[in-house]
Design a protein around this motif. Structure first.
Motif, PDB file in Angstrom:
ATOM      1  N   SER A 477       0.156  -2.384  10.448  1.00 44.48           N
ATOM      2  CA  SER A 477      -0.485  -1.561   9.434  1.00 44.48           C
ATOM      3  C   SER A 477       0.287  -1.732   8.142  1.00 44.48           C
ATOM      4  O   SER A 477       1.373  -2.321   8.124  1.00 44.48           O
ATOM      5  N   GLY A 478      -0.274  -1.237   7.051  1.00 38.89           N
ATOM      6  CA  GLY A 478       0.470  -1.393   5.814  1.00 38.89           C
ATOM      7  C   GLY A 478      -0.229  -0.820   4.606  1.00 38.89           C
ATOM      8  O   GLY A 478      -1.404  -0.435   4.652  1.00 38.89           O
ATOM      9  N   TYR A 479       0.532  -0.775   3.520  1.00 36.74           N
ATOM     10  CA  TYR A 479       0.025  -0.335   2.222  1.00 36.74           C
ATOM     11  C   TYR A 479       0.009  -1.548   1.295  1.00 36.74           C
ATOM     12  O   TYR A 479       0.971  -2.314   1.228  1.00 36.74           O
ATOM     13  N   PHE A 501       6.432  -4.163  15.246  1.00 40.14           N
ATOM     14  CA  PHE A 501       7.565  -4.157  16.173  1.00 40.14           C
ATOM     15  C   PHE A 501       8.405  -2.886  16.018  1.00 40.14           C
ATOM     16  O   PHE A 501       9.631  -2.923  16.068  1.00 40.14           O
ATOM     17  N   ASP A 502       7.717  -1.772  15.789  1.00 45.44           N
ATOM     18  CA  ASP A 502       8.349  -0.462  15.668  1.00 45.44           C
ATOM     19  C   ASP A 502       9.351  -0.412  14.519  1.00 45.44           C
ATOM     20  O   ASP A 502      10.252   0.422  14.492  1.00 45.44           O
ATOM     21  N   GLY A 503       9.206  -1.350  13.588  1.00 44.33           N
ATOM     22  CA  GLY A 503      10.070  -1.362  12.412  1.00 44.33           C
ATOM     23  C   GLY A 503       9.219  -1.521  11.160  1.00 44.33           C
ATOM     24  O   GLY A 503       8.007  -1.277  11.164  1.00 44.33           O
ATOM     25  N   SER A 504       9.823  -1.934  10.087  1.00 46.37           N
ATOM     26  CA  SER A 504       9.111  -2.072   8.820  1.00 46.37           C
ATOM     27  C   SER A 504       9.403  -3.435   8.207  1.00 46.37           C
ATOM     28  O   SER A 504      10.476  -4.017   8.402  1.00 46.37           O
ATOM     29  N   ILE A 505       8.408  -3.930   7.465  1.00 44.05           N
ATOM     30  CA  ILE A 505       8.551  -5.177   6.712  1.00 44.05           C
ATOM     31  C   ILE A 505       8.174  -4.895   5.274  1.00 44.05           C
ATOM     32  O   ILE A 505       7.110  -4.339   4.997  1.00 44.05           O
ATOM     33  N   PRO A 520      -2.092 -24.734   0.144  1.00 47.74           N
ATOM     34  CA  PRO A 520      -1.639 -23.455  -0.428  1.00 47.74           C
ATOM     35  C   PRO A 520      -0.120 -23.350  -0.395  1.00 47.74           C
ATOM     36  O   PRO A 520       0.536 -23.879   0.496  1.00 47.74           O
ATOM     37  N   HIS A 521       0.420 -22.648  -1.388  1.00 52.05           N
ATOM     38  CA  HIS A 521       1.873 -22.543  -1.542  1.00 52.05           C
ATOM     39  C   HIS A 521       2.231 -21.063  -1.653  1.00 52.05           C
ATOM     40  O   HIS A 521       1.738 -20.372  -2.546  1.00 52.05           O
ATOM     41  N   LEU A 522       3.082 -20.573  -0.736  1.00 49.53           N
ATOM     42  CA  LEU A 522       3.458 -19.160  -0.719  1.00 49.53           C
ATOM     43  C   LEU A 522       4.933 -19.008  -1.036  1.00 49.53           C
ATOM     44  O   LEU A 522       5.768 -19.771  -0.543  1.00 49.53           O
ATOM     45  N   MET A 523       5.261 -17.981  -1.841  1.00 50.25           N
ATOM     46  CA  MET A 523       6.656 -17.648  -2.149  1.00 50.25           C
ATOM     47  C   MET A 523       6.843 -16.145  -1.993  1.00 50.25           C
ATOM     48  O   MET A 523       5.958 -15.368  -2.355  1.00 50.25           O
ATOM     49  N   ALA A 524       7.997 -15.744  -1.456  1.00 50.92           N
ATOM     50  CA  ALA A 524       8.253 -14.309  -1.242  1.00 50.92           C
ATOM     51  C   ALA A 524       9.713 -14.082  -0.895  1.00 50.92           C
ATOM     52  O   ALA A 524      10.446 -14.995  -0.495  1.00 50.92           O
ATOM     53  N   ASP A 525      10.136 -12.821  -1.046  1.00 51.39           N
ATOM     54  CA  ASP A 525      11.394 -12.310  -0.503  1.00 51.39           C
ATOM     55  C   ASP A 525      11.018 -11.231   0.501  1.00 51.39           C
ATOM     56  O   ASP A 525      10.229 -10.328   0.178  1.00 51.39           O
ATOM     57  N   ILE A 526      11.578 -11.317   1.717  1.00 50.21           N
ATOM     58  CA  ILE A 526      11.161 -10.418   2.797  1.00 50.21           C
ATOM     59  C   ILE A 526      12.377  -9.686   3.358  1.00 50.21           C
ATOM     60  O   ILE A 526      13.412 -10.303   3.636  1.00 50.21           O
ATOM     61  N   ALA A 527      12.212  -8.392   3.540  1.00 47.48           N
ATOM     62  CA  ALA A 527      13.249  -7.568   4.176  1.00 47.48           C
ATOM     63  C   ALA A 527      12.623  -6.859   5.375  1.00 47.48           C
ATOM     64  O   ALA A 527      11.694  -6.061   5.214  1.00 47.48           O
ATOM     65  N   MET A 528      13.125  -7.180   6.605  1.00 47.64           N
ATOM     66  CA  MET A 528      12.637  -6.545   7.823  1.00 47.64           C
ATOM     67  C   MET A 528      13.732  -5.616   8.344  1.00 47.64           C
ATOM     68  O   MET A 528      14.888  -6.026   8.451  1.00 47.64           O
ATOM     69  N   ARG A 529      13.359  -4.409   8.694  1.00 47.31           N
ATOM     70  CA  ARG A 529      14.349  -3.425   9.083  1.00 47.31           C
ATOM     71  C   ARG A 529      13.973  -2.759  10.400  1.00 47.31           C
ATOM     72  O   ARG A 529      12.816  -2.415  10.648  1.00 47.31           O
ATOM     73  N   ASN A 530      15.062  -2.640  11.254  1.00 50.28           N
ATOM     74  CA  ASN A 530      14.978  -1.862  12.485  1.00 50.28           C
ATOM     75  C   ASN A 530      13.892  -2.366  13.434  1.00 50.28           C
ATOM     76  O   ASN A 530      13.175  -1.590  14.064  1.00 50.28           O
ATOM     77  N   LEU A 531      13.773  -3.697  13.571  1.00 53.84           N
ATOM     78  CA  LEU A 531      12.795  -4.264  14.492  1.00 53.84           C
ATOM     79  C   LEU A 531      13.287  -4.102  15.924  1.00 53.84           C
ATOM     80  O   LEU A 531      14.470  -4.333  16.228  1.00 53.84           O
TER      81      LEU A 531
END
Length: 682
Positions: A477-479, A501-505, A520-531
Motif C-alpha cells: 500500500s502507499g501514498y 514486508f511489515d516495514g516501510s519503503i 525506460p530509465h529509472l533513477m531514485a534514492d530508496i530507504a527501507m526500514r524495519n523489514l
C-alpha cells in the motif's frame, strides 16, 4: 518571294491551331499570285500563352498542292517554354473548301519529333489533327465550329506517360512518371473566346513514378479518371466534378505506404477564380472506411478557410496499419494492435480546428511488448476550441506493466488544451488505485500532466504472480504525492511511501525517463526500514531468517529495468527482536563468496544445529560497470569483510573475501552455490 510581316497580334482567341489556319488561309488566297510566300508574326499574346517570332513559308507545287513550313521561335504556356518548334508538310493540298496534309512532321530540337496529319473542311467548319508519337501510339484533335459556338474532342490511344513527362518542367521534388500508358478522351466546347464545358474520361495502366529523393514513388498503378467542368452564360463560376478509381498498385509517400485496390475519390464543387469550394465530396479507402468532406480553399493564401471532415465506422486496425503507424515510430504506440471502430467529425475555420468529436465503439488497444493493454473501450469525446466540454470514457479491463486493471469509467473535463479529472478509482487486483486532481495540458513541446493519489492494500502474492516474479507475502500500500510528466520524464515531487514486508519503503528523487519507450530509465534514492526478514527470506526460499533489516539504496539507476548503478547497504534494524538464522540461509549468504560454508558446517559440530543466533547482519554493494564491489557490516581490511556477526549460543559468523563480483554472477550465486573464494565460518 512575297513577304508579309505582322508585328503584334493580341486580340481574340488565338491558339497554335488558329495560327495554322490563318497561315494556311492566307497562303490559299495568295497562292495564285505568289507561288512562293512567307508570313512573319513577331508577337502573339493570349491570356493562356505567348508566341514570339513565327515564320510561315509556302512554296506552290501547282495543281492546288505545295509545301508548307511553320517555325515558332518561342512558345510559352505559363511556366513552360519551348523554342524552335518546326511544323512541316511536304505534300500540302488545298482548295476553296478543304486543306489537308498527310505527311506532316513536328520537331522540337532535343525534345520530340513525330509525324502529324491534319484536315480542314471550310464548308463543314471542321478541323482534324492527328499525331503519332511512337509505334502503336496516337492522338487526335477534332474541332467543329460555327459563327456562334465551337466544340472539340481530344482522343488519346495508348500514349506513353514517359513521353508526356517530357513536356513537364524538371523539378527535384516533383514525382515524374517513369512508366505507364494513358488512353481515353477529353471533350470541350465554348462560345467565341469563352470555354463553357469540358469533360474527361481517361484510363491509366501500369503507372510508375518517383522523385529524385525516393520519398515519393508508385508502381503498377491502374486508375480511371472521370470528370467535367461547366459554366453557365454570363457567369464567372465554374461547376466541376471528378471521380478517381484506384483499381490497383502501390504508393509510397513518405512516410505512408499504401497498396491500392478498389479505392475511390469523388470531388465536386465550385470555382470562382479566388476560391475552390468543395461540396459533398468523399474518399473511400477499401477495408478502412468512407470519409466525407467539404470546405473552401482560398487560392490567394493557399489555406483552407473552412473544412468539415466526417467518418463513420472506420476500422481502427486498418487506420493504424495504413495511416497512423508511420507517424508513431519511436513512441509508446509504435507496436500496438487495435480493434474496434471509430467515428469522428472535425470542423476547421481559417486553418484552425474549431470543434472535434470522436466516438469509440468497443475498441481494444494491446501493446505488442505487453507493456499495456485496454479492452472494450467506449468513449464519447467532444472538444471545442472555445468552450468547455465533458468526455465520457470507459473500459472493461486492462493492464499496465502486467498489473491488471478492472472496469472503470472516467468523466474528463475538457477546456481547449486542458484536461482535468477530479478523482477516479481504478480496481487493481484486490485493492484500488485512487488518482486525484489529474491535470493534463498540451504545449508546443508535447503533453504535460500531473496527479496525486494513493494505493489501498493489495496482496503481494497476487501482485508477484501477475508480474511472474518470485512469490512474496504480505501486502503493498502507499501514498502517492504529486507526480509530474514533462513530455519525457515522470518525476515525483516529494516522497513516495509504500508499506511492504511489515516495514516501510520511502523513495526520494524518483524519476522515470521515457516510461513507455524502448529503453525506460529509472533513477531514485530508496530507504527501507524495519523489514521483516522472515517474510522477506521466506518469499525467496532463502532459508529462514528471523530479525529485521534496514536497506539504503542511493543513486539507483535502472536501464530497461536492469540495474546499472547504485550504492546499496543492508544492515540490522535497531531494537530488540529475535535474531536467528537457519543453515539454508547461511548457505545462500555464503554463496556470495563460495560453497565452503557448507563443508565447514558439515565438518564441525555446528552441523547438528538447524538454527544459529547472530548479533548483526550487514552487506554492501557498489555497482559500477556491471561489477559489484562488496563489503560487510563494518569497514574492514581489503582482504575480508563480515557478513554475519555471531552472538548467543549457538552462534555463527560468516566472513567473505571476494570483494569484486560480476553483477550477473552475483545473481547466479544467490541461486546456486559456486566454488570460488571460500568464506570462513567460525
Amino acid at each position: 518571294m512575297s513577304q508579309c510581316s505582322i508585328s503584334s497580334l493580341r486580340k481574340g482567341p488565338i491558339t497554335v491551331i488558329s495560327l495554322i489556319l490563318i497561315t494556311c488561309a492566307l497562303m490559299l488566297c495568295a497562292s495564285a499570285a505568289f507561288p512562293r510566300l512567307a508570313l512573319i508574326f513577331d508577337d502573339i499574346k493570349h491570356p493562356a500563352f505567348e508566341v514570339k517570332s513565327v515564320l510561315s513559308r509556302f512554296v506552290s507545287g501547282g495543281d492546288k498542292a505545295g509545301e508548307i513550313e511553320i517555325v515558332i521561335g518561342e512558345l510559352k504556356v505559363q511556366d513552360y517554354v519551348w523554342k524552335n518548334i518546326r511544323l512541316s508538310c511536304g505534300t500540302f493540298q488545298y482548295g476553296r473548301t478543304a486543306m489537308q496534309c498527310e505527311d506532316g512532321y513536328v520537331r522540337i530540337p532535343e525534345f520530340i519529333a513525330f509525324p502529324v496529319a491534319f484536315h480542314v473542311f471550310f464548308d463543314a467548319q471542321t478541323l482534324t489533327i492527328k499525331g503519332f508519337p511512337a509505334k502503336n501510339e496516337s492522338w487526335e484533335v477534332a474541332l467543329q465550329w460555327n459563327n456562334i459556338s465551337w466544340q472539340g474532342v481530344v482522343t488519346i490511344h495508348d500514349i506513353s506517360l514517359d513521353s508526356i513527362a517530357k513536356w513537364l518542367p524538371d523539378q527535384e521534388k516533383v514525382p515524374m512518371p517513369g512508366d505507364g500508358r494513358v488512353s481515353g478522351n477529353v471533350s470541350f466546347s465554348g462560345n467565341g473566346a469563352d470555354l463553357r464545358t469540358a469533360a474527361m474520361d481517361l484510363s491509366i495502366e501500369k503507372l510508375a513514378f518517383s522523385d529524385r529523393g525516393g520519398l515519393h514513388a508508385g508502381d503498377n498503378i491502374s486508375l480511371l479518371l472521370k470528370g467535367g467542368i461547366n459554366r453557365a452564360p454570363h457567369q464567372s463560376r465554374w461547376h466541376w466534378h471528378s471521380d478517381v478509381y484506384w483499381q490497383q498498385g502501390e504508393v509510397f509517400w513518405q512516410p505512408i505506404y499504401m497498396a491500392g485496390s478498389d479505392h475511390y475519390l469523388n470531388l465536386q464543387g465550385i470555382f470562382d477564380g479566388e476560391t475552390i469550394r468543395l461540396m459533398e465530396s468523399a474518399v473511400k479507402l477499401n477495408g478502412l472506411g468512407v470519409f466525407d468532406f467539404s470546405g473552401i480553399l482560398d487560392l490567394s493564401s493557399k489555406q483552407l478557410s473552412t473544412l468539415e471532415l466526417k467518418a463513420d465506422g472506420v476500422r481502427l486496425s486498418a487506420l493504424y496499419e495504413q495511416l497512423l503507424q508511420p507517424f508513431l515510430r519511436n513512441t509508446a504506440f509504435a507496436e500496438i494492435q487495435l480493434t474496434g471502430d471509430v467515428d469522428w467529425l472535425v470542423r476547421v475555420e481559417d486553418g484552425v480546428v474549431q470543434s472535434l468529436q470522436i466516438d469509440f465503439d468497443e475498441v481494444s488497444i494491446v501493446d505488442a511488448r505487453n507493456r499495456f493493454a485496454f479492452y472494450r473501450i467506449n468513449a464519447h469525446i467532444p472538444w471545442l476550441f472555445e468552450g468547455a466540454t465533458v468526455a465520457d470514457i470507459s473500459f472493461l479491463s486492462g493492464h499496465v506493466l502486467s498489473i491488471p486493471l478492472g472496469e472503470v469509467r472516467v468523466p474528463l473535463e475538457l477546456n481547449q488544451f486542458d484536461i482535468f479529472l477530479p478523482q477516479v478509482t481504478l480496481p487493481v487486483l484486490d485493492g484500488h488505485l485512487k488518482l486525484e486532481n489529474f491535470g493534463a495540458k498540451y504545449t508546443e513541446d508535447g503533453w504535460r500532466w500531473k496527479f496525486n493519489g494513493g494505493l489501498t492494500p493489495i496482496s503481494m502474492e497476487a501482485l508477484t504472480n501477475v508480474l511472474q516474479t518470485q512469490p512474496m507475502h504480505g501486502t503493498l500500500s502507499g501514498y502517492i504525492p504529486e507526480v509530474n510528466f514533462d513530455g519525457n520524464t515522470v518525476s515525483v515531487n516529494g516522497v513516495l511511501q509504500l508499506s511492504v514486508f511489515d516495514g516501510s519503503i520511502v523513495m526520494h528523487n524518483l524519476k522515470l525517463i521515457e516510461p513507455m519507450g524502448l529503453a525506460p530509465h529509472l533513477m531514485a534514492d530508496i530507504a527501507m526500514r524495519n523489514l521483516d526478514l522472515e517474510l522477506l527470506t521466506g518469499t525467496f526460499s532463502f532459508g529462514k531468517v528471523e530479525g529485521r533489516v534496514d536497506i539504503d539504496v542511493q543513486n539507483l539507476e535502472l536501464a530497461n529495468w536492469v540495474p546499472v548503478h547504485f550504492d546499496a547497504h543492508l544492515f540490522s534494524s535497531s531494537g530488540s527482536y529475535s535474531r536467528r538464522i537457519s543453515q539454508a540461509a547461511i548457505e545462500n549468504i555464503s554463496a556470495l563468496g563460495g560453497k565452503g560454508a557448507v563443508a565447514a558446517i558439515q565438518r564441525s559440530i555446528l552441523r547438528f544445529f538447524e538454527e544459529f543466533r547472530y548479533a548483526e547482519i550487514g552487506w554492501r554493494c557498489k555497482l559500477r560497470l556491471n561489477i559489484c564491489y562488496m563489503g560487510g557490516i563494518d569497514a574492514e581490511p581489503e582482504s575480508r569483510y563480515t557478513l554475519i556477526q555471531g552472538g548467543g549460543v549457538p552462534a555463527i559468523t560468516v566472513i567473505g573475501y571476494n570483494r569484486e563480483v560480476g553483477w550477473q554472477e552475483l545473481i547466479s550465486r544467490l541461486q546456486r552455490i559456486t566454488s570460488e573464494n571460500e568464506p570462513i565460518i567460525q
